[in-house]
Design a protein around this motif. Structure first.
Motif, PDB file in Angstrom:
ATOM      1  N   UNK A   1      30.663  30.983  37.441  1.00 43.28           N
ATOM      2  CA  UNK A   1      31.464  32.202  37.618  1.00 43.28           C
ATOM      3  C   UNK A   1      31.390  33.068  36.359  1.00 43.28           C
TER       4      UNK A   1
ATOM      5  N   UNK B   1      28.970  33.172  34.302  1.00 44.75           N
ATOM      6  CA  UNK B   1      27.620  33.715  34.281  1.00 44.75           C
ATOM      7  C   UNK B   1      27.518  34.918  35.226  1.00 44.75           C
ATOM      8  N   UNK B   2      28.100  34.792  36.406  1.00 54.61           N
ATOM      9  CA  UNK B   2      28.101  35.915  37.359  1.00 54.61           C
ATOM     10  C   UNK B   2      28.824  37.112  36.757  1.00 54.61           C
TER      11      UNK B   2
ATOM     12  N   UNK C   1      27.480  41.026  35.909  1.00 48.97           N
ATOM     13  CA  UNK C   1      28.171  42.254  36.318  1.00 48.97           C
ATOM     14  C   UNK C   1      28.483  43.145  35.115  1.00 48.97           C
TER      15      UNK C   1
ATOM     16  N   UNK D   1      35.058  51.738  39.543  1.00 45.67           N
ATOM     17  CA  UNK D   1      36.247  51.214  40.231  1.00 45.67           C
ATOM     18  C   UNK D   1      35.932  49.899  40.956  1.00 45.67           C
ATOM     19  N   UNK D   2      34.856  49.927  41.745  1.00 48.75           N
ATOM     20  CA  UNK D   2      34.490  48.716  42.477  1.00 48.75           C
ATOM     21  C   UNK D   2      34.150  47.567  41.541  1.00 48.75           C
ATOM     22  N   UNK D   3      33.459  47.887  40.463  1.00 47.01           N
ATOM     23  CA  UNK D   3      33.059  46.860  39.512  1.00 47.01           C
ATOM     24  C   UNK D   3      34.284  46.216  38.864  1.00 47.01           C
TER      25      UNK D   3
ATOM     26  N   UNK E   1      37.156  45.855  40.109  1.00 42.40           N
ATOM     27  CA  UNK E   1      37.794  44.941  41.054  1.00 42.40           C
ATOM     28  C   UNK E   1      37.064  43.618  41.155  1.00 42.40           C
ATOM     29  N   UNK E   2      35.734  43.686  41.241  1.00 43.48           N
ATOM     30  CA  UNK E   2      34.969  42.438  41.329  1.00 43.48           C
ATOM     31  C   UNK E   2      35.200  41.573  40.097  1.00 43.48           C
TER      32      UNK E   2
ATOM     33  N   UNK F   1      38.675  40.038  40.177  1.00 44.66           N
ATOM     34  CA  UNK F   1      38.762  38.919  41.127  1.00 44.66           C
ATOM     35  C   UNK F   1      38.088  37.670  40.574  1.00 44.66           C
ATOM     36  N   UNK F   2      36.908  37.834  39.978  1.00 50.94           N
ATOM     37  CA  UNK F   2      36.229  36.671  39.392  1.00 50.94           C
ATOM     38  C   UNK F   2      37.071  36.056  38.270  1.00 50.94           C
TER      39      UNK F   2
ATOM     40  N   UNK G   1      39.843  34.034  39.862  1.00 55.27           N
ATOM     41  CA  UNK G   1      39.360  32.759  40.409  1.00 55.27           C
ATOM     42  C   UNK G   1      39.071  31.777  39.275  1.00 55.27           C
TER      43      UNK G   1
ATOM     44  N   UNK H   1      42.317  30.365  38.065  1.00 50.97           N
ATOM     45  CA  UNK H   1      42.847  29.382  39.021  1.00 50.97           C
ATOM     46  C   UNK H   1      42.132  28.040  38.866  1.00 50.97           C
ATOM     47  N   UNK H   2      40.808  28.086  38.748  1.00 50.60           N
ATOM     48  CA  UNK H   2      40.043  26.843  38.627  1.00 50.60           C
ATOM     49  C   UNK H   2      40.331  26.148  37.298  1.00 50.60           C
TER      50      UNK H   2
ATOM     51  N   UNK I   1      35.179  41.206  47.164  1.00 54.90           N
ATOM     52  CA  UNK I   1      34.798  41.283  45.748  1.00 54.90           C
ATOM     53  C   UNK I   1      33.743  40.224  45.403  1.00 54.90           C
TER      54      UNK I   1
ATOM     55  N   UNK J   1      24.127  40.187  41.874  1.00 54.09           N
ATOM     56  CA  UNK J   1      23.240  39.130  41.377  1.00 54.09           C
ATOM     57  C   UNK J   1      21.907  39.118  42.144  1.00 54.09           C
TER      58      UNK J   1
ATOM     59  N   UNK K   1      24.422  30.139  40.262  1.00 54.71           N
ATOM     60  CA  UNK K   1      25.553  31.073  40.333  1.00 54.71           C
ATOM     61  C   UNK K   1      25.770  31.536  41.766  1.00 54.71           C
TER      62      UNK K   1
ATOM     63  N   UNK L   1      29.529  48.741  46.952  1.00 55.02           N
ATOM     64  CA  UNK L   1      30.751  49.530  47.132  1.00 55.02           C
ATOM     65  C   UNK L   1      30.228  50.890  47.585  1.00 55.02           C
TER      66      UNK L   1
END
Lengths: 508, 508
Positions: A19, A21-22, A26, A40-42, A44-45, A48-49, A52, A55-56, B18, B26, B45, B238
């Motif tokens: 994650x 790395x992803x 970006x 804007x979209x970037x 958000x991505x 979100x990453x 996550x 959380x992990x 997202x 990627x 990834x 997006x």
């Protein structure tokens, strides 16, 4: 049971690494190719990453596996190092309440906007309230992570694990004491002739020459790339996929060449990280200071040396025929100015660390409560006057010049100076251990130096702490001696100073 | 309670979106800029992101929120459409046991390698076992998703929701019946002079001209980009970040120009998707067939028309002065060949759908068990002989030419033909509704056509099914009539056929 816990820890960490790395891809894209409206979209991505990942990182599964591994790891073992690095990340993530993390994200996002506006209008008051809020939240965060240490130590730990105010304060004090008089002396002597470094340098040739040098250094272009950007950086998604970036000036080749050598130095570190540990807690770089040492070593100690240019000049003039006839002796001083200036990112080798010392001092006093946010502009200007002999005429050239504080990055600046010191210490050790490093560089043979750095630094990932790594690689704890000797030497040569202020001998 | 369920569904879907967007970045990077050694890390990834997406898509939280929304959604309402699309994705993900999903991933990964080797050696037997396994697993997967429908219908549903064998079979039968004789007649007449499309076309000018046309079409380069790649594609992260890609031939401008117009057609769809629905189940394109209709409309119906060249030729000759003096009438036939060939991706407008018809027929028979994998080469060659009058001399030029089956993509090919048919149907409708579309195109005014497509297609995302969208946009169900009339018309003009085989009149 034991093997199962280890397996679980590494499987979960692998996901975290994938994650991260992803996210890095970006971010790289954002700085290189993303169209302007994509922001804007970037955002958000990426957010979100990050969510996550958090959380992990704080999931009971991971925490349990880590605790089990900690219970069985021998001190000083490889598993012990894996646990140490994992624990650091888990604790930093789990000890900060979600509410505080969100407040920080909001405050820094707002801070960035306020700083941009304040800088554009050169009006510190537009940033003051926002900056106060960021500092308050960062102090709260440090308290949540570890209430037994000073807030500033906890903040530095994010970038330079193990660094402390107590250890760094005397280092910076010494740097200022030694460098200030030398620089003032140089600035009072005749100026250096920089015209050999100036002229018409077409962008395509600058890129081609930069790539030629980067490949010679050993940067593998099948496992990496070079792309244009506004603020150059290096990002490693994997030891086999490392992106370096550059920018250029049309009339001065130094910006592009030394930028590329700098990022390629970072890039060699990323490409040299041990593949066997990729995706594990100790699979990445150990600290920002060590990372910066790799870039500075190639940029300055190799790239600005007489030996390097003995080899490079004939190639350089093939790319830039207008420079035919230029000699190394004519060019060399233009690579070693010592000119007090207001803007850190444009500072030369000699003055750069004074900029950092000023920020370190101000940041510490801010977090200790010894200085109020409202008093920052005056504190800033006085420090510049004291150590560099100049005063900013506008806030934009002074206290508002750096982006870092608006992003909440307190404790980041010192890593730049650590990098400069460690670079010199490593280079001295390499010279001592290798047969005639200078001749090799003069012959364009960089592989032995790269291999030495690979063996001493790159291949260890985060197996050892930064200070252990320096000790193992150089046989000594961190010291400013080699750096000070180096600066004294080049500055006195470049400016023809007969008796450079000196408190210790120097081999070079 | 109601509002809370909706809010929850959309918040969770936002994360899915997202993550998909991050994966798309990627993948785009993988096809454009990634260094060759980066493959392994990138694969990891992407696989981790796919795993996380699957976990979220099948999480009890999401399934509960969806069920609650389904309980309250009015039929035909917007929420109903959101539920329909969400349900389709959730069911496809949750009904396939993890063991089967992993087996499929492994089989297709192995399949790709076997296919590459088989194709390189032109030996189908090297691919046979692997392909059998993929087909067996895909059949099992289709059974798990919906045991009440034919396996092939379930597979097509992944790419073209709602498409069925029963509806498509007569369409393809009709296409073959109508096109085959026309193409054979053309191939027996004098060949078209293609020299006006050939010559020296420098890559930089090809890119510049392609971008000029794409921008004229309305592709927003602040919300998108154009980059080079091996197999061109369009990817939308997006609506404000859409990446199109291209490749070129040095001696034939058609490859680059029509490739760019094709991808820019896809790109206009992605940029035109409704921002208000971005990140919701109906926020994306409705189907691959509709997507392909947008690319084919611009590539063929606009880009190869007399009207387009009336406007474009003076610009074209500015970029390529060697073509000065060329007339539209000289160039036009070279854009409308009807030449039976073995390789689908190089086929012209007239013959392209026969390639698809052959694959559709073979795929259906494979999944119905009417044809064995071992008999594929013979089935392939006979079909080419029957419909195009030619036979491949090697398996690489025949049954092994496409990558799709090795990736398990059965049911994908038909969407290419649907796109061709829908493009003509939409263009006819646009001509009927708009005042003098031809004159606008001849004047380089593309905004009205783009706006019409935006209103009729782009802005609806997946609010309506593909067939509903076609009905609403054109006032008719899907029909091959406009496509057949168009092909008949251009082929007879290009080849000077006096009485083209015809079963219906045509406006053009």
């Amino acid at each position: 049971m034991t093997a199962a816990s280890e397996e679980k820890l590494f499987a979960l960490w692998r996901e975290l690494s994938d994650i991260s790395s992803a996210s890095a891809v970006l971010e790289w894209d954002q700085e290189t190719y993303m169209p302007s409206k994509g922001q804007e979209g970037r955002g958000r991505s990426l957010s979100t990453l990050a969510g996550i990942r958090h959380r992990l990182l704080t999931s009971p599964d991971l925490v349990d596996a880590l605790s089990a591994c900690e219970g069985i790891a021998e001190p000083d073992s490889e598993l012990g190092a894996q646990c140490r690095e994992a624990r650091r990340s888990v604790d930093r993530a789990s000890r900060v309440p979600e509410k505080l993390a969100k407040a920080l994200a909001e405050a820094t996002s707002q801070g960035l906007a306020c700083w941009q506006k304040a800088r554009a209008e050169s009006d510190f008051s537009l940033f003051e309230e926002s900056l106060s809020r960021i500092i308050e939240l960062r102090r709260e965060q440090a308290e949540a992570i570890d209430s037994n240490r000073s807030a500033y130590d906890v903040l530095m730990d994010e970038f330079e694990p193990g660094a402390t105010e107590a250890a760094l304060a005397p280092v910076f004090e010494n740097l200022c004491e030694q460098l200030s008089p030398l620089i003032l002396e140089a600035s009072e002597s005749r100026p250096v002739d920089e015209s050999p470094a100036m002229g018409d340098f077409p962008v395509a040739e600058q890129k081609a020459f930069g790539l030629f040098v980067a490949e010679k250094m050993g940067f593998d272009l099948e496992a990496g790339r070079l792309d244009a950007t506004t603020h150059p950086f290096c990002s490693g998604f994997h030891p086999n996929d490392v992106r370096i970036t550059w920018r250029h000036m049309d009339q001065d080749f130094r910006s592009a060449l030394y930028g590329i050598m700098h990022e390629a130095g970072h890039g060699l570190y990323e490409q040299g990280l041990p593949a066997k540990w990729h995706g594990t807690p100790i699979g990445g770089a150990v600290s920002l200071g060590i990372h910066e040492s790799q870039s500075r070593l190639w940029e300055n100690l190799v790239g600005r040396s007489h030996a390097f240019w003995k080899w490079a000049l004939p190639h350089f003039t093939k790319y830039f025929p207008a420079k035919d006839g230029l000699t190394v002796d004519q060019l060399w001083p233009a690579l070693h100015t010592a000119r007090p200036s207001l803007i850190r990112v444009e500072a030369d080798e000699a003055t750069y660390n004074l900029h950092i010392a000023i920020r370190f001092d101000i940041e510490r006093r801010l977090f200790a409560g010894d200085i109020a946010v409202a008093d920052l502009p005056e504190a800033w200007d006085s420090a510049y006057e004291k150590f560099l002999g100049i005063r900013a005429e506008t806030a934009a050239e002074g206290v508002l010049q750096d982006i870092h504080w608006s992003m909440g990055a307190f404790g980041y600046f010192p890593t730049y100076s650590l990098g400069n010191l460690i670079a010199c210490q490593l280079f001295d050790a390499a010279e001592n251990e290798m047969d005639d490093l200078e001749s090799m560089i003069a012959a364009g043979e960089f592989a032995p130096l790269r291999a030495w750095l690979g063996e001493k630094v790159h291949s260890h990932g985060a197996r050892w702490s930064a200070s252990e790594l320096v000790q193992k690689a150089t046989g000594q704890p961190l010291t400013a001696g080699p750096f000070l000797a180096y600066i004294r030497n080049i500055t006195s040569q470049a400016y023809g100073l007969e008796n450079p202020s000196s408190s210790s001998g120097s081999r070079r």
